[in-house]
Design a protein around this motif. Structure first.
Motif, PDB file in Angstrom:
ATOM      1  N   MET A   1     -15.038  -0.062  -2.788  1.00  0.00           N
ATOM      2  CA  MET A   1     -13.916  -0.964  -3.086  1.00  0.00           C
ATOM      3  C   MET A   1     -12.641  -0.389  -2.725  1.00  0.00           C
ATOM      4  SD  MET A   1     -15.134  -3.963  -4.491  1.00  0.00           S
ATOM      5  CE  MET A   1     -14.023  -4.615  -5.766  1.00  0.00           C
ATOM      6  N   THR A   2     -11.707  -1.106  -2.071  1.00  0.00           N
ATOM      7  CA  THR A   2     -10.390  -0.611  -1.917  1.00  0.00           C
ATOM      8  C   THR A   2      -9.431  -1.386  -2.385  1.00  0.00           C
ATOM      9  OG1 THR A   2     -10.108  -1.835   0.420  1.00  0.00           O
ATOM     10  CG2 THR A   2     -11.207   0.255   0.483  1.00  0.00           C
ATOM     11  N   LEU A   3      -8.256  -0.665  -2.598  1.00  0.00           N
ATOM     12  CA  LEU A   3      -7.242  -1.643  -3.190  1.00  0.00           C
ATOM     13  C   LEU A   3      -6.307  -1.849  -2.314  1.00  0.00           C
ATOM     14  CD1 LEU A   3      -5.919  -2.230  -6.141  1.00  0.00           C
ATOM     15  CD2 LEU A   3      -4.817  -0.075  -6.032  1.00  0.00           C
ATOM     16  N   GLN A   4      -5.767  -3.138  -2.262  1.00  0.00           N
ATOM     17  CA  GLN A   4      -4.877  -3.425  -1.048  1.00  0.00           C
ATOM     18  C   GLN A   4      -3.647  -4.009  -1.865  1.00  0.00           C
ATOM     19  OE1 GLN A   4      -7.063  -6.258   1.192  1.00  0.00           O
ATOM     20  NE2 GLN A   4      -8.166  -4.620   2.343  1.00  0.00           N
ATOM     21  N   LEU A   5      -2.370  -3.997  -1.161  1.00  0.00           N
ATOM     22  CA  LEU A   5      -1.392  -4.802  -1.666  1.00  0.00           C
ATOM     23  C   LEU A   5      -1.324  -6.412  -1.356  1.00  0.00           C
ATOM     24  CD1 LEU A   5       1.634  -2.407  -0.774  1.00  0.00           C
ATOM     25  CD2 LEU A   5       0.816  -2.729  -2.785  1.00  0.00           C
ATOM     26  N   GLY A   6      -1.132  -7.072  -2.342  1.00  0.00           N
ATOM     27  CA  GLY A   6      -1.106  -8.544  -2.139  1.00  0.00           C
ATOM     28  C   GLY A   6       0.308  -9.107  -1.889  1.00  0.00           C
ATOM     29  N   ALA A   7       0.504 -10.052  -2.343  1.00  0.00           N
ATOM     30  CA  ALA A   7       1.994 -10.833  -2.246  1.00  0.00           C
ATOM     31  C   ALA A   7       2.798 -10.053  -3.256  1.00  0.00           C
ATOM     32  CB  ALA A   7       1.745 -12.417  -2.728  1.00  0.00           C
ATOM     33  N   SER A   8       4.045 -10.105  -2.448  1.00  0.00           N
ATOM     34  CA  SER A   8       5.198  -9.296  -3.285  1.00  0.00           C
ATOM     35  C   SER A   8       5.592  -9.983  -4.554  1.00  0.00           C
ATOM     36  CB  SER A   8       6.784  -9.302  -2.476  1.00  0.00           C
ATOM     37  OG  SER A   8       7.638  -8.875  -3.013  1.00  0.00           O
TER      38      SER A   8
ATOM     39  N   GLY B   1      12.969  -2.965 -14.133  1.00  0.00           N
ATOM     40  CA  GLY B   1      12.402  -2.838 -15.525  1.00  0.00           C
ATOM     41  C   GLY B   1      10.983  -2.938 -15.581  1.00  0.00           C
ATOM     42  N   CYS B   2      10.373  -2.516 -14.667  1.00  0.00           N
ATOM     43  CA  CYS B   2       8.805  -2.676 -14.263  1.00  0.00           C
ATOM     44  C   CYS B   2       8.079  -1.192 -13.762  1.00  0.00           C
ATOM     45  CB  CYS B   2       8.475  -3.801 -13.488  1.00  0.00           C
ATOM     46  SG  CYS B   2       8.828  -3.337 -11.790  1.00  0.00           S
ATOM     47  N   GLU B   3       6.813  -1.287 -13.747  1.00  0.00           N
ATOM     48  CA  GLU B   3       6.218  -0.050 -13.102  1.00  0.00           C
ATOM     49  C   GLU B   3       6.145  -0.455 -11.574  1.00  0.00           C
ATOM     50  OE1 GLU B   3       5.142   2.732 -14.666  1.00  0.00           O
ATOM     51  OE2 GLU B   3       5.957   2.060 -16.445  1.00  0.00           O
ATOM     52  N   PRO B   4       6.119   0.837 -10.779  1.00  0.00           N
ATOM     53  CA  PRO B   4       5.935   0.549  -9.235  1.00  0.00           C
ATOM     54  C   PRO B   4       4.631  -0.237  -8.925  1.00  0.00           C
ATOM     55  CG  PRO B   4       6.634   2.744  -9.659  1.00  0.00           C
ATOM     56  CD  PRO B   4       6.349   2.228 -11.041  1.00  0.00           C
ATOM     57  N   LYS B   5       3.795  -0.339  -9.722  1.00  0.00           N
ATOM     58  CA  LYS B   5       2.316  -1.025  -9.398  1.00  0.00           C
ATOM     59  C   LYS B   5       2.777  -2.308  -9.625  1.00  0.00           C
ATOM     60  CE  LYS B   5       0.440  -0.714 -13.905  1.00  0.00           C
ATOM     61  NZ  LYS B   5       0.696  -2.148 -14.224  1.00  0.00           N
ATOM     62  N   ASP B   6       3.765  -2.867 -10.231  1.00  0.00           N
ATOM     63  CA  ASP B   6       3.949  -4.334 -10.660  1.00  0.00           C
ATOM     64  C   ASP B   6       4.929  -4.835  -9.457  1.00  0.00           C
ATOM     65  OD1 ASP B   6       3.052  -4.209 -13.008  1.00  0.00           O
ATOM     66  OD2 ASP B   6       4.893  -3.544 -14.112  1.00  0.00           O
ATOM     67  N   LEU B   7       5.162  -4.196  -8.214  1.00  0.00           N
ATOM     68  CA  LEU B   7       6.187  -4.732  -7.452  1.00  0.00           C
ATOM     69  C   LEU B   7       5.177  -5.703  -6.391  1.00  0.00           C
ATOM     70  CD1 LEU B   7       8.284  -1.670  -6.163  1.00  0.00           C
ATOM     71  CD2 LEU B   7       8.912  -3.533  -7.561  1.00  0.00           C
ATOM     72  N   HIS B   8       4.009  -5.461  -6.115  1.00  0.00           N
ATOM     73  CA  HIS B   8       2.857  -6.377  -5.458  1.00  0.00           C
ATOM     74  C   HIS B   8       1.759  -6.852  -6.349  1.00  0.00           C
ATOM     75  CE1 HIS B   8       5.273  -4.744  -2.025  1.00  0.00           C
ATOM     76  NE2 HIS B   8       4.836  -5.734  -1.386  1.00  0.00           N
ATOM     77  N   GLU B   9       1.127  -7.786  -6.110  1.00  0.00           N
ATOM     78  CA  GLU B   9       0.140  -8.220  -6.876  1.00  0.00           C
ATOM     79  C   GLU B   9      -1.097  -7.102  -5.836  1.00  0.00           C
ATOM     80  OE1 GLU B   9      -1.061 -12.088  -5.467  1.00  0.00           O
ATOM     81  OE2 GLU B   9       0.629 -12.957  -6.849  1.00  0.00           O
ATOM     82  N   LEU B  10      -2.072  -6.704  -6.761  1.00  0.00           N
ATOM     83  CA  LEU B  10      -2.946  -5.629  -6.369  1.00  0.00           C
ATOM     84  C   LEU B  10      -4.190  -6.315  -6.108  1.00  0.00           C
ATOM     85  CD1 LEU B  10      -2.028  -2.745  -8.517  1.00  0.00           C
ATOM     86  CD2 LEU B  10      -1.407  -3.100  -6.189  1.00  0.00           C
ATOM     87  N   ILE B  11      -5.008  -6.201  -5.138  1.00  0.00           N
ATOM     88  CA  ILE B  11      -6.350  -6.832  -4.849  1.00  0.00           C
ATOM     89  C   ILE B  11      -7.207  -5.798  -4.613  1.00  0.00           C
ATOM     90  CG2 ILE B  11      -7.476  -8.572  -3.157  1.00  0.00           C
ATOM     91  CD1 ILE B  11      -4.524  -9.424  -2.555  1.00  0.00           C
ATOM     92  N   TRP B  12      -8.324  -5.714  -5.372  1.00  0.00           N
ATOM     93  CA  TRP B  12      -9.534  -4.935  -4.878  1.00  0.00           C
ATOM     94  C   TRP B  12     -10.397  -5.587  -4.038  1.00  0.00           C
ATOM     95  CZ3 TRP B  12     -10.106  -0.141  -6.267  1.00  0.00           C
ATOM     96  CH2 TRP B  12      -9.411   0.334  -7.398  1.00  0.00           C
ATOM     97  N   ALA B  13     -10.775  -5.115  -2.722  1.00  0.00           N
ATOM     98  CA  ALA B  13     -11.602  -5.815  -1.775  1.00  0.00           C
ATOM     99  C   ALA B  13     -12.463  -5.028  -1.367  1.00  0.00           C
ATOM    100  CB  ALA B  13     -10.465  -5.848  -0.578  1.00  0.00           C
ATOM    101  N   GLN B  14     -13.694  -5.671  -0.994  1.00  0.00           N
ATOM    102  CA  GLN B  14     -14.896  -4.786  -0.678  1.00  0.00           C
ATOM    103  C   GLN B  14     -14.494  -4.222   0.684  1.00  0.00           C
ATOM    104  OE1 GLN B  14     -18.090  -6.446  -2.131  1.00  0.00           O
ATOM    105  NE2 GLN B  14     -19.475  -5.029  -1.354  1.00  0.00           N
TER     106      GLN B  14
END
Length: 75
Positions: A1-8, A58-71
């Motif tokens: 599994m890899t982590l990819q950036l989704g929509a902003s 007022g968020c965490e850097p990980k919150d700037l984009h949707e995060l998608i786990w992809a095979q």
């Protein structure tokens, strides 16, 4: 599994923080056009810019984009 950036999530986060993207750009010392390109995933923040944006919004850097786990291809 890899982590990819989704929509902003910049539009939502700016609205929640009560600022527009032009104000985010001003506070970060960037152009509004650059923020738009990040939102459209044509450009990326540097690590430092992502941390700065998160602090402003007022968020965490990980919150700037949707995060998608992809095979990954080899799985």
């Amino acid at each position: 599994m890899t982590l990819q950036l989704g929509a902003s999530r910049l539009t939502y986060l700016c609205k929640r923080a009560g600022i527009n993207q032009a104000e985010l750009a001003r506070r970060m010392g960037l152009s509004r056009q650059f923020i738009t390109k990040v939102k459209l995933r044509e450009k990326n923040f540097t690590l430092a810019q992502g941390i700065q944006a998160a602090m402003i919004l007022g968020c965490e850097p990980k919150d700037l984009h949707e995060l998608i786990w992809a095979q990954s291809a080899d799985e």
